[in-house]
Enzyme design. Structure first.
Site, PDB file in Angstrom:
ATOM      1  NE  ARG A   1      -1.243   2.476   2.964  1.00  0.00           N
ATOM      2  CZ  ARG A   1      -0.733   3.581   3.495  1.00  0.00           C
ATOM      3  NH1 ARG A   1      -0.627   4.674   2.772  1.00  0.00           N
ATOM      4  NH2 ARG A   1      -0.306   3.593   4.737  1.00  0.00           N
ATOM      5  CG  ASP A   2       3.171   4.170   3.161  1.00  0.00           C
ATOM      6  OD1 ASP A   2       3.075   5.097   2.331  1.00  0.00           O
ATOM      7  OD2 ASP A   2       3.505   4.360   4.340  1.00  0.00           O
TER       8      ASP A   2
ATOM      9  CG  HIS B   1       3.394   3.957   9.262  1.00  0.00           C
ATOM     10  ND1 HIS B   1       2.687   3.175   8.382  1.00  0.00           N
ATOM     11  CD2 HIS B   1       4.035   4.870   8.496  1.00  0.00           C
ATOM     12  CE1 HIS B   1       2.892   3.605   7.139  1.00  0.00           C
ATOM     13  NE2 HIS B   1       3.696   4.637   7.180  1.00  0.00           N
TER      14      HIS B   1
ATOM     15  CB  CYS C   1       3.489  11.012   2.236  1.00  0.00           C
ATOM     16  SG  CYS C   1       1.805  11.659   2.364  1.00  0.00           S
TER      17      CYS C   1
ATOM     18  CG  HIS D   1       7.569   7.634   6.290  1.00  0.00           C
ATOM     19  ND1 HIS D   1       7.410   7.677   4.926  1.00  0.00           N
ATOM     20  CD2 HIS D   1       6.445   7.054   6.762  1.00  0.00           C
ATOM     21  CE1 HIS D   1       6.246   7.159   4.593  1.00  0.00           C
ATOM     22  NE2 HIS D   1       5.631   6.775   5.697  1.00  0.00           N
TER      23      HIS D   1
HETATM   24 ZN    ZN Z   1       3.990   5.620   5.468  1.00  0.00          ZN
END
Ligand code: ZN
Length: 307
Positions: free
Chosen positions: A21-22, A212, A245, A214
């Site tokens: 997904r990310d 979560h 993002c 980064h």
């Molecule tokens: Zn992320």
């Protein structure tokens, strides 16, 4: 001096892979569905028991996710023993998830008003109302709320812990008990992560909080470790560190799954993940998908990391 051998901890730690997904959503060129499925297959083979497989967003907003339904159907059929979930931006997405048979979805809300507007074009209040609507419409569907910019915002800077607590309280009052605290742009720092996790874990004892984080400043592994040591219930990372993002300028890749798995396995945590298999999938992914990778192991050509 006698040197004692390092004590083996064997603490179970719940790792979630969110690359499909990310990671994928930040890749411009469409990744063919069979390649996506092949990568998810490798992730399952490496031992992951929880995977965010796609995002039920509008194909206009993120064309990369236009095969979301196909990916969900195929994965549900193939991996009945794996917890599969998807990001949903609204009630429509949640309804599709339920119809397809998903048991868990992640609605997303930003702590920062400006990032929420940039990300989903809504005020935080509007997003809260939407989550309430999803919760009321589908009471049996498990919701884990992704709180974006929980630590820092690209527009507003460092976020206040009391504002985070207030937002969690509003969601708690709706019956939400599962949260993912996202360092969307990778600006969190160790003492902040420590303070945030200690506080939320003591304020909301019947809730779970995941991390979560980064890797913008190369602190993904460090901050993730700090989260684990301060009670994080689960950890999300992305294969190869693929990510970013689309609506947060400056956001770099995610914390890389294989780098974290290496550290945790060596430290004696029980991750249930086979590092060598995972590294193989990460290298395969990098060979077929061009993107923003922050993983270190995938850039090592020799097997030096195995020695
Ligand atoms: Zn992320």
């Amino acid at each position: 001096m006698e040197v004692k051998s390092i004590e083996v901890i064997e603490i179970k730690i719940k790792l979630e892979e969110i690359g499909p997904r990310d990671g994928f959503q930040n890749v411009k060129e469409f990744i063919p569905t069979d390649i996506k499925l092949k990568i998810i297959d490798g992730i399952v083979s490496a031992g992951y028991k929880k995977i965010e497989i796609t995002s039920l967003v509008s194909p206009k907003a993120i064309p990369q996710m236009r095969d979301a339904q196909e990916v969900i159907k195929s994965c549900l059929k193939r991996y009945p023993d794996v917890e599969l979930f998807a990001l949903v931006p609204n009630l429509y997405g949640a309804r599709t998830a339920v119809e397809l048979g998903l048991k868990e979805v992640c609605p997303v809300i930003s702590l920062s008003e400006t990032h929420n507007k940039a990300n989903v074009n809504k005020t935080v209040e509007e997003s809260l109302r939407q989550i309430k609507e999803i919760k009321e419409t589908f009471p049996k569907l498990k919701l884990t709320i992704d709180i974006a910019t929980a630590f820092a915002c690209p527009f507003e800077g460092e976020m206040k812990l009391e504002d985070l607590i207030a937002l969690i309280q509003k969601l708690y009052d709706m019956g939400i008990r599962s949260f993912m605290l996202c360092d969307t742009i990778g600006k969190a720092y160790p003492k902040q992560v420590e303070k945030v996790f200690r506080t939320v874990k003591s304020e909301f004892k019947d809730c779970t909080f995941g991390a979560h984080i980064h890797d913008t400043r190369n602190m993904g592994i460090l901050n993730t470790y700090i989260a684990i040591e301060n009670g994080a219930d689960s950890i999300q990372t992305s294969l190869g560190g693929l990510g970013g993002c689309p609506f947060a300028p400056g956001a770099s890749g995610n914390t890389s799954s294989e780098d974290l798995v290496y550290a945790l396995n060596q430290d004696g945590y029980d991750t249930g993940i086979d590092f060598d298999k995972l590294l193989e999938v990460a290298k395969y992914e990098k060979s077929v998908i061009e993107g923003n990778y922050s993983g270190h192991h995938i850039n090592i050509e020799s097997d030096i990391c195995k020695r």
